[in-house]
Structures are given as C-alpha cells and as structure tokens.
Design a protein around this motif. Sequence first.
Motif, PDB file in Angstrom:
ATOM      1  N   GLU A   1     -18.568  -8.506 -34.244  1.00 36.63           N
ATOM      2  CA  GLU A   1     -18.557  -8.927 -35.643  1.00 36.63           C
ATOM      3  C   GLU A   1     -17.237  -9.614 -35.999  1.00 36.63           C
ATOM      4  N   MET A   2     -16.145  -9.125 -35.461  1.00 38.21           N
ATOM      5  CA  MET A   2     -14.823  -9.642 -35.821  1.00 38.21           C
ATOM      6  C   MET A   2     -14.491 -10.955 -35.115  1.00 38.21           C
ATOM      7  N   THR A   3     -14.753 -11.021 -33.805  1.00 29.28           N
ATOM      8  CA  THR A   3     -14.316 -12.182 -33.029  1.00 29.28           C
ATOM      9  C   THR A   3     -15.454 -13.069 -32.555  1.00 29.28           C
ATOM     10  N   GLY A   4     -16.673 -12.576 -32.598  1.00 29.34           N
ATOM     11  CA  GLY A   4     -17.803 -13.339 -32.089  1.00 29.34           C
ATOM     12  C   GLY A   4     -17.978 -13.214 -30.587  1.00 29.34           C
ATOM     13  N   GLU A   5     -17.204 -12.349 -29.950  1.00 32.92           N
ATOM     14  CA  GLU A   5     -17.295 -12.139 -28.504  1.00 32.92           C
ATOM     15  C   GLU A   5     -17.307 -10.652 -28.195  1.00 32.92           C
ATOM     16  N   GLN A   6     -17.879 -10.318 -27.046  1.00 31.44           N
ATOM     17  CA  GLN A   6     -17.808  -8.936 -26.572  1.00 31.44           C
ATOM     18  C   GLN A   6     -16.510  -8.816 -25.789  1.00 31.44           C
ATOM     19  N   VAL A   7     -15.488  -8.281 -26.419  1.00 30.41           N
ATOM     20  CA  VAL A   7     -14.152  -8.243 -25.843  1.00 30.41           C
ATOM     21  C   VAL A   7     -14.003  -7.069 -24.879  1.00 30.41           C
ATOM     22  N   VAL A   8     -14.520  -5.919 -25.240  1.00 36.64           N
ATOM     23  CA  VAL A   8     -14.322  -4.680 -24.485  1.00 36.64           C
ATOM     24  C   VAL A   8     -15.552  -4.395 -23.634  1.00 36.64           C
ATOM     25  N   ASP A   9     -15.335  -4.152 -22.334  1.00 31.33           N
ATOM     26  CA  ASP A   9     -16.446  -3.781 -21.451  1.00 31.33           C
ATOM     27  C   ASP A   9     -16.730  -2.288 -21.501  1.00 31.33           C
ATOM     28  N   ARG A  10     -15.675  -1.491 -21.381  1.00 32.99           N
ATOM     29  CA  ARG A  10     -15.852  -0.038 -21.324  1.00 32.99           C
ATOM     30  C   ARG A  10     -14.717   0.652 -22.048  1.00 32.99           C
ATOM     31  N   VAL A  11     -14.992   1.878 -22.486  1.00 34.16           N
ATOM     32  CA  VAL A  11     -13.966   2.778 -23.011  1.00 34.16           C
ATOM     33  C   VAL A  11     -13.809   3.876 -21.968  1.00 34.16           C
ATOM     34  N   LEU A  12     -12.588   4.095 -21.514  1.00 28.09           N
ATOM     35  CA  LEU A  12     -12.318   5.095 -20.479  1.00 28.09           C
ATOM     36  C   LEU A  12     -11.476   6.213 -21.063  1.00 28.09           C
ATOM     37  N   PHE A  13     -11.826   7.449 -20.743  1.00 23.20           N
ATOM     38  CA  PHE A  13     -11.030   8.597 -21.158  1.00 23.20           C
ATOM     39  C   PHE A  13     -10.052   8.911 -20.048  1.00 23.20           C
ATOM     40  N   THR A  14      -8.766   8.822 -20.347  1.00 22.73           N
ATOM     41  CA  THR A  14      -7.749   9.149 -19.348  1.00 22.73           C
ATOM     42  C   THR A  14      -7.184  10.547 -19.579  1.00 22.73           C
ATOM     43  N   GLY A  15      -7.550  11.168 -20.669  1.00 26.03           N
ATOM     44  CA  GLY A  15      -7.156  12.538 -20.953  1.00 26.03           C
ATOM     45  C   GLY A  15      -8.133  13.133 -21.953  1.00 26.03           C
ATOM     46  N   PHE A  16      -8.547  14.380 -21.723  1.00 31.62           N
ATOM     47  CA  PHE A  16      -9.515  15.026 -22.611  1.00 31.62           C
ATOM     48  C   PHE A  16      -9.171  16.513 -22.672  1.00 31.62           C
ATOM     49  N   VAL A  17      -8.740  16.981 -23.838  1.00 32.20           N
ATOM     50  CA  VAL A  17      -8.380  18.384 -24.009  1.00 32.20           C
ATOM     51  C   VAL A  17      -9.106  18.904 -25.237  1.00 32.20           C
ATOM     52  N   MET A  18      -9.751  20.058 -25.103  1.00 29.80           N
ATOM     53  CA  MET A  18     -10.412  20.684 -26.243  1.00 29.80           C
ATOM     54  C   MET A  18      -9.969  22.137 -26.305  1.00 29.80           C
TER      55      MET A  18
ATOM     56  N   ASN B   1     -10.557  17.263 -35.335  1.00 28.54           N
ATOM     57  CA  ASN B   1     -11.303  18.512 -35.349  1.00 28.54           C
ATOM     58  C   ASN B   1     -12.788  18.219 -35.219  1.00 28.54           C
ATOM     59  N   VAL B   2     -13.495  19.081 -34.496  1.00 31.78           N
ATOM     60  CA  VAL B   2     -14.948  18.984 -34.406  1.00 31.78           C
ATOM     61  C   VAL B   2     -15.531  20.353 -34.705  1.00 31.78           C
ATOM     62  N   PRO B   3     -16.653  20.399 -35.432  1.00 29.72           N
ATOM     63  CA  PRO B   3     -17.275  21.691 -35.709  1.00 29.72           C
ATOM     64  C   PRO B   3     -17.972  22.230 -34.467  1.00 29.72           C
ATOM     65  N   GLY B   4     -17.931  23.545 -34.315  1.00 25.12           N
ATOM     66  CA  GLY B   4     -18.605  24.196 -33.205  1.00 25.12           C
ATOM     67  C   GLY B   4     -19.478  25.322 -33.711  1.00 25.12           C
ATOM     68  N   ALA B   5     -20.264  25.927 -32.843  1.00 18.68           N
ATOM     69  CA  ALA B   5     -21.165  27.008 -33.235  1.00 18.68           C
ATOM     70  C   ALA B   5     -20.370  28.215 -33.708  1.00 18.68           C
ATOM     71  N   GLY B   6     -19.352  28.602 -32.960  1.00 14.26           N
ATOM     72  CA  GLY B   6     -18.564  29.771 -33.319  1.00 14.26           C
ATOM     73  C   GLY B   6     -17.407  29.435 -34.241  1.00 14.26           C
ATOM     74  N   ARG B   7     -16.720  28.343 -33.916  1.00 12.81           N
ATOM     75  CA  ARG B   7     -15.541  27.958 -34.691  1.00 12.81           C
ATOM     76  C   ARG B   7     -15.275  26.476 -34.476  1.00 12.81           C
ATOM     77  N   ASP B   8     -14.440  25.917 -35.327  1.00 15.05           N
ATOM     78  CA  ASP B   8     -14.045  24.524 -35.170  1.00 15.05           C
ATOM     79  C   ASP B   8     -13.075  24.400 -34.006  1.00 15.05           C
ATOM     80  N   ARG B   9     -13.117  23.267 -33.343  1.00 11.83           N
ATOM     81  CA  ARG B   9     -12.250  23.026 -32.188  1.00 11.83           C
ATOM     82  C   ARG B   9     -11.367  21.813 -32.453  1.00 11.83           C
ATOM     83  N   LEU B  10     -10.209  21.833 -31.839  1.00 11.36           N
ATOM     84  CA  LEU B  10      -9.282  20.698 -31.892  1.00 11.36           C
ATOM     85  C   LEU B  10      -9.423  19.935 -30.581  1.00 11.36           C
ATOM     86  N   VAL B  11      -9.595  18.623 -30.670  1.00 10.83           N
ATOM     87  CA  VAL B  11      -9.810  17.789 -29.486  1.00 10.83           C
ATOM     88  C   VAL B  11      -8.736  16.707 -29.443  1.00 10.83           C
ATOM     89  N   GLN B  12      -8.228  16.453 -28.234  1.00  9.87           N
ATOM     90  CA  GLN B  12      -7.295  15.354 -28.013  1.00  9.87           C
ATOM     91  C   GLN B  12      -7.865  14.493 -26.896  1.00  9.87           C
TER      92      GLN B  12
END
Length: 176
Positions: A158-175, A85-96
């Motif tokens: 912090e965990m591994t001492g390496e930059q493991v992930v280059d990017r985060v990609l959204f393959t689906g976005f519904v609000m 859930n995320v707060p909005g100006a009018g009402r809270d929204r559900l995001v997937q």
Amino acid sequence: MADEELQIEEPQKKSKLPLIIIIAVVLIAGGAAAWFFLFSGPDEPLAPEQTATGGSPEQAASPAPSSASVGTALYVAMPRPFVFNVPGAGRDRLVQIKAQLMVRGSDNEETAKMHIPLIEGTLLQVFSASTADELVTEAGKVALREQAASEVQKVMQEMTGEQVVDRVLFTGFVMQ
C-alpha cells in the motif's frame, strides 16, 4: 668411626628449563595454528556469482523458485526487540521477540530501512493480537511469523506499490 663425619647428601635440584621450553614451543605452535585457521581464506577469490549465492556458478544459473526470490537476500534488523503482553488461560504473559526482515536487493533494503517505524507498528499490532496459548507451540510461532510477513507485505504494498519484504524472521523469542 667417630672420626668419620656423617655425610648427608642434599637432593639435586632439577632444572625446570626443559619444561619451560616445551611449554613455550606448544604455545607458539598452537598460536600459529590458530592464526592460520582463523585468518587464512580461500587461495583464489570467489567469482561474483559465488559470493552472491554462496554456491557455484552452475547453482547461480538455475532458475529461481519464484519471482519474489530475485536478487540477493539481505537482512534488515529491527532496531529494538518487541516487548508486549499477551493474555493466557491462567495468566497474562510477557513476550519479547527480536525480528529481522529478509528483503531481496539493495533497493528493497533501503526502502525497508526508510519505513522502519511503519513496519514496527505493523509487527507490534500483529504480535499483540496473539494469545499465550498460541505462542507456546511451535506451530503457533510459525503461524505468527507468516501472519506478520503477510501484514508487513500488505502495508508495504500500500505504501510503496511493491512487495519489499519477503519474510519476517524471529532471531529471539522469550515468553515469561
């Protein structure tokens, strides 16, 4: 004239055999064409440089734009979509959000898979800190994606001492 019988000719029934033959030929030709296009590959196998980069060996020999781009790009899918859930100006929204991680090299892929719970927790924390007003715009989605990538990179550093992930990609976005 009374003796003559009135002869009524019955209409001759046309044979449907030629129509059936034409339909069968068209179906067979269509099936053969579909099989040819779907299952035929290149005549010669691609060189390892071509399969890794998707281009020619000359393109593979060109220098990489950054040091983080070393290795083959692989994608690690998050096992579950993020629902929050995320707060909005009018009402809270559900995001997937359905997300995947872009990593470079099989070592980073294995490391990312090993730390999926940590990455999921970090992503959920970043996602739930946003507001509906930010996520409505494309610029807000891009900013969220970049913030998520930087937070995951920081946690993995912090965990591994390496930059493991280059990017985060959204393959689906519904609000809603």
